[in-house]
Write a protein that holds these residues in place. Structure first.
Motif, PDB file in Angstrom:
ATOM      1  N   VAL A  72     -28.699   7.919 -17.227  1.00  0.00           N
ATOM      2  CA  VAL A  72     -27.883   8.784 -18.066  1.00  0.00           C
ATOM      3  C   VAL A  72     -28.607   8.895 -19.395  1.00  0.00           C
ATOM      4  N   LEU A  73     -29.098  10.102 -19.677  1.00  0.00           N
ATOM      5  CA  LEU A  73     -29.801  10.361 -20.924  1.00  0.00           C
ATOM      6  C   LEU A  73     -28.851  11.019 -21.914  1.00  0.00           C
ATOM      7  N   GLN A  74     -28.933  10.590 -23.168  1.00  0.00           N
ATOM      8  CA  GLN A  74     -28.065  11.150 -24.204  1.00  0.00           C
ATOM      9  C   GLN A  74     -28.914  11.736 -25.326  1.00  0.00           C
ATOM     10  N   SER A  75     -28.521  12.912 -25.780  1.00  0.00           N
ATOM     11  CA  SER A  75     -29.226  13.554 -26.879  1.00  0.00           C
ATOM     12  C   SER A  75     -29.003  12.773 -28.171  1.00  0.00           C
ATOM     13  N   GLU A  76     -30.060  12.637 -28.953  1.00  0.00           N
ATOM     14  CA  GLU A  76     -29.942  11.971 -30.244  1.00  0.00           C
ATOM     15  C   GLU A  76     -29.252  12.876 -31.274  1.00  0.00           C
ATOM     16  N   LEU A  87     -19.730  14.162 -33.148  1.00  0.00           N
ATOM     17  CA  LEU A  87     -19.292  13.486 -31.933  1.00  0.00           C
ATOM     18  C   LEU A  87     -20.518  12.902 -31.240  1.00  0.00           C
ATOM     19  N   VAL A  88     -20.336  12.298 -30.089  1.00  0.00           N
ATOM     20  CA  VAL A  88     -21.477  11.790 -29.331  1.00  0.00           C
ATOM     21  C   VAL A  88     -22.287  12.966 -28.807  1.00  0.00           C
ATOM     22  N   GLY A  89     -23.572  12.738 -28.596  1.00  0.00           N
ATOM     23  CA  GLY A  89     -24.442  13.795 -28.103  1.00  0.00           C
ATOM     24  C   GLY A  89     -24.207  14.104 -26.633  1.00  0.00           C
ATOM     25  N   PRO A  90     -24.587  15.299 -26.186  1.00  0.00           N
ATOM     26  CA  PRO A  90     -24.459  15.653 -24.766  1.00  0.00           C
ATOM     27  C   PRO A  90     -25.350  14.774 -23.900  1.00  0.00           C
ATOM     28  N   ARG A  91     -25.053  14.758 -22.609  1.00  0.00           N
ATOM     29  CA  ARG A  91     -25.745  13.852 -21.691  1.00  0.00           C
ATOM     30  C   ARG A  91     -26.314  14.608 -20.491  1.00  0.00           C
ATOM     31  N   MET A  92     -27.272  13.954 -19.839  1.00  0.00           N
ATOM     32  CA  MET A  92     -27.811  14.405 -18.561  1.00  0.00           C
ATOM     33  C   MET A  92     -27.813  13.231 -17.588  1.00  0.00           C
ATOM     34  N   LEU A  93     -27.407  13.486 -16.357  1.00  0.00           N
ATOM     35  CA  LEU A  93     -27.569  12.521 -15.277  1.00  0.00           C
ATOM     36  C   LEU A  93     -28.829  12.880 -14.514  1.00  0.00           C
ATOM     37  N   VAL A  94     -29.748  11.928 -14.433  1.00  0.00           N
ATOM     38  CA  VAL A  94     -31.040  12.166 -13.789  1.00  0.00           C
ATOM     39  C   VAL A  94     -31.217  11.169 -12.648  1.00  0.00           C
ATOM     40  N   VAL A  95     -31.601  11.675 -11.483  1.00  0.00           N
ATOM     41  CA  VAL A  95     -31.905  10.809 -10.343  1.00  0.00           C
ATOM     42  C   VAL A  95     -33.329  11.080  -9.902  1.00  0.00           C
TER      43      VAL A  95
END
Length: 239
Positions: A72-76, A87-95
């Motif tokens: 789970v990657l989160q934008s800084e 708020l918290v940064g958007p995220r990406m789920l990477v497999v």
């Protein structure tokens, strides 16, 4: 146990992020999600500039006995609420699947973990609670909802995916809901492999529960992409 606050306002849950810089209908600014390389030698190459690894899980997802990787990657760069609050940064789920030379990127999903839209709603994804895991060939992601102001409901949603015909499909869905004022509970468990749906209702003050068994509605197979926003998906048949 969390302190229960009066229901003063109702705050909407976030709408899922969408690929690219397309417009959003929740008042949040669009996101330019970076593209990730199809094949890399190291895990670090899957993490683009301006993003950090928030959660990581390893395990064999494709049955080749090599360790695969889920991130789970989160934008800084934090999101901003419609009123301009950070708020918290958007995220990406990477497999990515493990190979002899490193990793092959398989899935990049921007929707399952929704973007935050209010500072009065706890973060949907809690990395420290083990919300991302790989066990026995199953990829599991857990989401959470709790509003410090507005609304009495709180719940957890747990999604379990398995690889079928080169794509991840939902094998189990578990929605555990509690009404903080009344104490009423409802748990929805959808077993997509057995084609069974159970709805278990009760109250936190009582041991007794009632279980209703249903047949899962079509489609019989739901892919990771078809789930969309993980806070909005439901397997319940339309009434």
């Amino acid at each position: 146990m969390r302190f229960i606050l009066p229901a003063l306002f109702v705050f909407a849950t976030a709408v899922a992020g969408i690929t690219g810089a397309a417009a959003e209908d929740d008042g949040l600014p669009p996101v330019d999600y970076p593209s990730l390389p199809a094949a890399v030698a190291t895990r670090a190459e899957l993490v683009p500039a301006g993003w950090t690894v928030e959660a990581e899980a390893t395990g064999d997802l494709d049955g080749d006995r090599r360790p695969d990787l889920a991130l789970v990657l989160q934008s800084e760069k934090p999101d901003l609420s419609p009123s301009g609050e950070p708020l918290v940064g958007p995220r990406m789920l990477v497999v990515a699947f493990g190979t002899r030379k490193g990793y092959q990127r398989i899935t990049v999903n921007h929707q399952l973990i929704p973007r935050a839209s209010s500072r009065f709603v706890e973060d949907y994804f809690d990395a420290e609670s083990g919300a991302l895991s790989i066990e026995r060939g199953t990829l599991t992601i857990k989401l959470h909802y709790f509003a410090t102001m507005g609304g009495w409901g709180m719940w957890d949603k747990t999604y379990s995916f398995k690889l079928r015909k080169n794509e991840f499909v939902l094998s189990r869905y578990d929605h555990d809901y509690t009404h903080r004022a009344k104490g009423d509970t409802k748990r929805i468990i959808a077993d997509y492999e057995a084609r069974r749906l159970r709805v278990i209702t009760g109250n936190i003050q009582e041991d007794a529960t009632k279980t209703k068994k249903l047949k899962l509605p079509e489609p019989s197979t739901v892919t990771l992409e078809q789930v969309g926003d993980g806070m909005k998906f439901s397997p319940m048949p339309a009434e």
